[in-house]
Motif scaffolding. Sequence first.
Motif, PDB file in Angstrom:
ATOM      1  N   TYR A 180       0.842  -1.203   0.000  1.00  0.00           N
ATOM      2  CA  TYR A 180       0.000   0.000   0.000  1.00  0.00           C
ATOM      3  C   TYR A 180       0.878   1.254   0.000  1.00  0.00           C
ATOM      4  CZ  TYR A 180      -3.208   3.579   1.687  1.00  0.00           C
ATOM      5  OH  TYR A 180      -3.932   4.730   1.825  1.00  0.00           O
ATOM      6  N   GLU A 224       2.425   1.785  -3.393  1.00  0.00           N
ATOM      7  CA  GLU A 224       1.432   2.314  -4.342  1.00  0.00           C
ATOM      8  C   GLU A 224       1.185   3.805  -4.106  1.00  0.00           C
ATOM      9  OE1 GLU A 224      -0.330   1.247  -7.085  1.00  0.00           O
ATOM     10  OE2 GLU A 224       1.174  -0.342  -6.976  1.00  0.00           O
ATOM     11  N   GLU A 225       1.085   4.179  -2.852  1.00  0.00           N
ATOM     12  CA  GLU A 225       0.850   5.593  -2.535  1.00  0.00           C
ATOM     13  C   GLU A 225       2.057   6.448  -2.939  1.00  0.00           C
ATOM     14  OE1 GLU A 225      -2.089   7.055  -1.462  1.00  0.00           O
ATOM     15  OE2 GLU A 225      -2.828   5.034  -1.918  1.00  0.00           O
ATOM     16  N   LYS A 247       4.098   5.753  -5.366  1.00  0.00           N
ATOM     17  CA  LYS A 247       4.053   5.839  -6.835  1.00  0.00           C
ATOM     18  C   LYS A 247       3.066   6.909  -7.284  1.00  0.00           C
ATOM     19  CE  LYS A 247       5.278   1.066  -7.887  1.00  0.00           C
ATOM     20  NZ  LYS A 247       4.788  -0.231  -8.383  1.00  0.00           N
ATOM     21  N   LYS A 248       1.907   6.945  -6.623  1.00  0.00           N
ATOM     22  CA  LYS A 248       0.904   7.962  -6.955  1.00  0.00           C
ATOM     23  C   LYS A 248       1.465   9.361  -6.691  1.00  0.00           C
ATOM     24  CE  LYS A 248      -3.155   5.149  -5.860  1.00  0.00           C
ATOM     25  NZ  LYS A 248      -4.278   4.984  -4.915  1.00  0.00           N
ATOM     26  N   LEU A 249       2.157   9.507  -5.572  1.00  0.00           N
ATOM     27  CA  LEU A 249       2.740  10.799  -5.225  1.00  0.00           C
ATOM     28  C   LEU A 249       3.827  11.198  -6.231  1.00  0.00           C
ATOM     29  CD1 LEU A 249       2.706  13.106  -3.179  1.00  0.00           C
ATOM     30  CD2 LEU A 249       4.367  11.827  -1.833  1.00  0.00           C
ATOM     31  N   LYS A 270       4.044  10.195  -9.321  1.00  0.00           N
ATOM     32  CA  LYS A 270       3.363  10.487 -10.583  1.00  0.00           C
ATOM     33  C   LYS A 270       2.750  11.890 -10.543  1.00  0.00           C
ATOM     34  CE  LYS A 270      -0.263   8.867 -13.658  1.00  0.00           C
ATOM     35  NZ  LYS A 270      -1.391   7.994 -13.828  1.00  0.00           N
ATOM     36  N   PHE A 271       2.098  12.192  -9.424  1.00  0.00           N
ATOM     37  CA  PHE A 271       1.493  13.524  -9.284  1.00  0.00           C
ATOM     38  C   PHE A 271       2.569  14.597  -9.387  1.00  0.00           C
ATOM     39  CE2 PHE A 271       0.301  17.126  -6.608  1.00  0.00           C
ATOM     40  CZ  PHE A 271      -0.894  17.490  -7.195  1.00  0.00           C
TER      41      PHE A 271
END
Length: 102
Positions: free
Chosen positions: A73, A76-77, A79-81, A83-84
């Motif tokens: 988790y 994944e978070e 990676k999202k950060l 990417k953002f």
Amino acid sequence: MENILNTIIDIENEAHAITQSAKNRQSSLQAEIQNNADAMKKSLADRADRRLGIIAEQEEKETVKRLAELSAYRDEELKKLDKFESENSDHLIEEITKRILK
């Protein structure tokens, strides 16, 4: 009369032997009961130790599983950060600069 005295002495000796036999049997039974109680305590303690070992093993497996889930988790978070940040870095820099210069 002597016959009566001998009979009384024989009865007394027999009563003493019966009493001694009963005392010996009582001691023997008490020792047997104590041995059985000790064996039962040991058996129960062994069973409890085995059960605690099983529970500890299950909890260890669950902890490892949960940590792996949390790690996934987190990844994944992150990676999202990332990417953002990569998608919005220009905008973020402009916004930060604008706020600082105000």
